[in-house]
Motif scaffolding. Sequence first.
Motif, mmCIF file in Angstrom:
data_model
loop_
_atom_site.group_PDB
_atom_site.id
_atom_site.type_symbol
_atom_site.label_atom_id
_atom_site.label_comp_id
_atom_site.label_asym_id
_atom_site.label_seq_id
_atom_site.Cartn_x
_atom_site.Cartn_y
_atom_site.Cartn_z
ATOM 1 N N ARG A 1 32.760 39.258 41.694
ATOM 2 C CA ARG A 1 31.535 38.997 40.945
ATOM 3 C C ARG A 1 30.758 40.278 40.652
ATOM 4 N NH1 ARG A 1 29.098 33.499 41.882
ATOM 5 N NH2 ARG A 1 30.715 32.228 42.850
ATOM 6 N N LYS A 2 30.906 41.257 41.532
ATOM 7 C CA LYS A 2 30.168 42.502 41.376
ATOM 8 C C LYS A 2 30.963 43.567 40.624
ATOM 9 C CE LYS A 2 27.400 41.789 45.547
ATOM 10 N NZ LYS A 2 26.906 42.373 46.817
ATOM 11 N N VAL A 3 32.290 43.549 40.788
ATOM 12 C CA VAL A 3 33.130 44.587 40.180
ATOM 13 C C VAL A 3 33.630 44.166 38.807
ATOM 14 C CG1 VAL A 3 35.271 45.903 40.422
ATOM 15 C CG2 VAL A 3 33.835 45.485 42.429
ATOM 16 N N ASP A 4 34.190 42.964 38.724
ATOM 17 C CA ASP A 4 34.792 42.495 37.480
ATOM 18 C C ASP A 4 33.809 41.630 36.709
ATOM 19 O OD1 ASP A 4 37.114 43.802 38.177
ATOM 20 O OD2 ASP A 4 38.062 42.030 39.050
ATOM 21 N N VAL A 5 32.746 42.247 36.225
ATOM 22 C CA VAL A 5 31.722 41.507 35.492
ATOM 23 C C VAL A 5 32.257 41.134 34.112
ATOM 24 C CG1 VAL A 5 29.821 42.598 36.711
ATOM 25 C CG2 VAL A 5 30.700 43.640 34.625
ATOM 26 N N PRO A 6 31.696 40.080 33.483
ATOM 27 C CA PRO A 6 32.150 39.682 32.141
ATOM 28 C C PRO A 6 32.096 40.862 31.166
ATOM 29 C CG PRO A 6 30.722 38.000 33.062
ATOM 30 C CD PRO A 6 30.667 39.162 34.007
ATOM 31 N N GLY A 7 33.133 40.986 30.370
ATOM 32 C CA GLY A 7 33.193 42.074 29.398
ATOM 33 C C GLY A 7 33.960 43.285 29.892
ATOM 34 N N SER A 8 34.237 43.334 31.193
ATOM 35 C CA SER A 8 35.004 44.451 31.743
ATOM 36 C C SER A 8 36.427 43.992 32.035
ATOM 37 C CB SER A 8 34.357 44.987 33.020
ATOM 38 O OG SER A 8 34.382 44.014 34.047
ATOM 39 N N ARG A 9 37.346 44.933 32.083
ATOM 40 C CA ARG A 9 38.725 44.608 32.381
ATOM 41 C C ARG A 9 38.869 44.306 33.871
ATOM 42 N NH1 ARG A 9 43.157 48.695 30.242
ATOM 43 N NH2 ARG A 9 42.269 47.838 28.316
ATOM 44 N N PRO A 10 39.444 43.152 34.233
ATOM 45 C CA PRO A 10 39.590 42.820 35.653
ATOM 46 C C PRO A 10 40.427 43.864 36.388
ATOM 47 C CG PRO A 10 40.003 40.896 34.273
ATOM 48 C CD PRO A 10 39.940 42.072 33.356
ATOM 49 N N LEU A 11 39.970 44.224 37.589
ATOM 50 C CA LEU A 11 40.679 45.196 38.406
ATOM 51 C C LEU A 11 41.279 44.573 39.662
ATOM 52 C CD1 LEU A 11 38.313 48.329 38.308
ATOM 53 C CD2 LEU A 11 40.371 47.900 36.950
ATOM 54 N N ILE A 12 40.633 43.567 40.218
ATOM 55 C CA ILE A 12 41.076 42.968 41.476
ATOM 56 C C ILE A 12 41.900 41.726 41.170
ATOM 57 C CG2 ILE A 12 40.351 42.000 43.679
ATOM 58 C CD1 ILE A 12 37.731 43.597 43.350
ATOM 59 N N HIS A 13 43.173 41.760 41.550
ATOM 60 C CA HIS A 13 44.099 40.687 41.196
ATOM 61 C C HIS A 13 44.669 40.029 42.450
ATOM 62 C CE1 HIS A 13 44.129 42.053 36.985
ATOM 63 N NE2 HIS A 13 44.110 43.269 37.502
ATOM 64 N N THR A 14 44.877 38.722 42.344
ATOM 65 C CA THR A 14 45.519 37.959 43.411
ATOM 66 C C THR A 14 47.014 37.896 43.159
ATOM 67 O OG1 THR A 14 43.548 36.569 43.681
ATOM 68 C CG2 THR A 14 45.628 35.722 44.572
ATOM 69 N N ARG B 1 49.730 35.686 44.311
ATOM 70 C CA ARG B 1 49.781 34.402 45.002
ATOM 71 C C ARG B 1 50.807 34.403 46.135
ATOM 72 N NH1 ARG B 1 47.438 29.911 43.526
ATOM 73 N NH2 ARG B 1 47.054 30.741 41.433
ATOM 74 N N GLY B 2 50.352 33.973 47.303
ATOM 75 C CA GLY B 2 51.219 33.876 48.451
ATOM 76 C C GLY B 2 51.442 35.176 49.180
ATOM 77 N N VAL B 3 50.846 36.266 48.657
ATOM 78 C CA VAL B 3 51.048 37.583 49.284
ATOM 79 C C VAL B 3 49.725 38.224 49.672
ATOM 80 C CG1 VAL B 3 52.055 39.888 49.045
ATOM 81 C CG2 VAL B 3 53.155 37.921 47.940
ATOM 82 N N GLY B 4 48.894 38.545 48.664
ATOM 83 C CA GLY B 4 47.642 39.219 48.975
ATOM 84 C C GLY B 4 46.913 39.652 47.718
ATOM 85 N N TYR B 5 46.402 40.880 47.720
ATOM 86 C CA TYR B 5 45.566 41.359 46.621
ATOM 87 C C TYR B 5 45.955 42.782 46.253
ATOM 88 C CZ TYR B 5 42.777 37.325 47.970
ATOM 89 O OH TYR B 5 42.375 36.053 48.271
ATOM 90 N N VAL B 6 45.661 43.146 44.989
ATOM 91 C CA VAL B 6 45.943 44.493 44.502
ATOM 92 C C VAL B 6 44.859 44.883 43.518
ATOM 93 C CG1 VAL B 6 47.427 43.604 42.643
ATOM 94 C CG2 VAL B 6 47.685 45.978 43.420
ATOM 95 N N LEU B 7 44.496 46.178 43.518
ATOM 96 C CA LEU B 7 43.574 46.698 42.533
ATOM 97 C C LEU B 7 44.398 47.491 41.519
ATOM 98 C CD1 LEU B 7 40.102 48.249 43.125
ATOM 99 C CD2 LEU B 7 41.711 49.397 41.595
ATOM 100 N N ARG B 8 44.342 47.069 40.263
ATOM 101 C CA ARG B 8 45.076 47.746 39.205
ATOM 102 C C ARG B 8 44.513 47.352 37.851
ATOM 103 N NH1 ARG B 8 49.805 43.938 40.495
ATOM 104 N NH2 ARG B 8 49.460 42.185 39.072
ATOM 105 N N GLU B 9 44.767 48.182 36.862
ATOM 106 C CA GLU B 9 44.435 47.875 35.481
ATOM 107 C C GLU B 9 45.646 47.228 34.833
ATOM 108 O OE1 GLU B 9 41.412 50.680 33.291
ATOM 109 O OE2 GLU B 9 42.976 51.895 34.221
ATOM 110 N N ASP B 10 45.473 46.035 34.251
ATOM 111 C CA ASP B 10 46.578 45.389 33.552
ATOM 112 C C ASP B 10 46.479 45.645 32.056
ATOM 113 O OD1 ASP B 10 47.734 44.427 35.808
ATOM 114 O OD2 ASP B 10 46.897 42.386 35.619
#
Length: 252
Positions: A228-241, A243-252
Motif C-alpha cells: 500500500r505504501k510502495v506500490d501506489v496507484p499509477g506506479s509500476r508494482p515492485l513487490i510480487h507474490t 504463489r506457494g513460495v514467497g515474495y520477490v522485488l522486481r520490475e516486470d
Amino acid sequence: MTHSVLLAEDDRPIRTALERALTLEGYRVTAVADGIQALAAAHRERPDVILLDVMMPGIDGLQVCQVLRAEQDRTPILMLTARVETADRIAGLDAGADDYVVKPFEVEEVFARLRALLRRTTAGDGTAAGTGTETAGEAAEPGEASAARAADSGVVEAADLRIDGPSRRAWRGDRELELTRTEFELLELLARNAGIVLDHSTIYDRIWGYDFGPGSKNLAVYVGYLRRKVDVPGSRPLIHTVRGVGYVLRED
C-alpha cells in the motif's frame, strides 16, 4: 543482559500469567491494567520493549501506541489482540506497532516475538536488524542475480527505490516512504535481494528470527501493508507474490 518489559493488559488473569511467565523467563516486568497507566509507565520506566493489549478501558492500546510514536518514542511494541480480521491488524501496524500476537496465544510465541524485537533493537538503528549487514548475494547465490546495489555507506538501490540503512529512511523516486520498523526491514531485505524469490521461511528467519509456520498470516499482512505504501496507484508494482513460495522485488 536483563531486558525490561512494560506489560499493559486489563484482563487480570492474563496479566498475572504473563507477568509470572516473563519474570521466570528473566525479564524485568512492569505490569499495568490500562492505557493511562501504560503511558505513565512508558515515560517513567523507559522499558526495552512494550507488550500492549489493544482493548483496554479509557485509552486503548492503539491510542497508547499512537501517542508514543507521536512523541518519537521508538520503543518496540508488540500488540496483543483478540481481533483476527486483517483490517484490525493493519490498524495496529498503522498506529506504529512493530508486531502483534492474536489471542489466544502460546506464551512461547510471545517470547519468540519479544526476542526478535529485542534482537533488532540491540543491533542498533544504524543497521537493518533481522537482515544483518549482508550484501545482496547472501540470501541466495549468486550475488550477481540481484539487481540491488548496496554501497559501503549502507544505501541500497533497486529499481526506483533508494533505502538508507543508517538513517532508516526509504524513497520511491522522489517520494519518501513512511515505514514502521518492521516494514523498513522487510523492504530492505527484499531490495537487497531484488530479483531473487525469498521463501516464507527465509523472510521469517531474517525479519522475526522465528518461523511461525505455514498457517501464520503475519507475513502476508505485512507484505500487503507494505504494498500500500510502495506500490501506489499509477506506479509500476515492485513487490510480487510467487504463489506457494514467497515474495520477490522486481520490475516486470
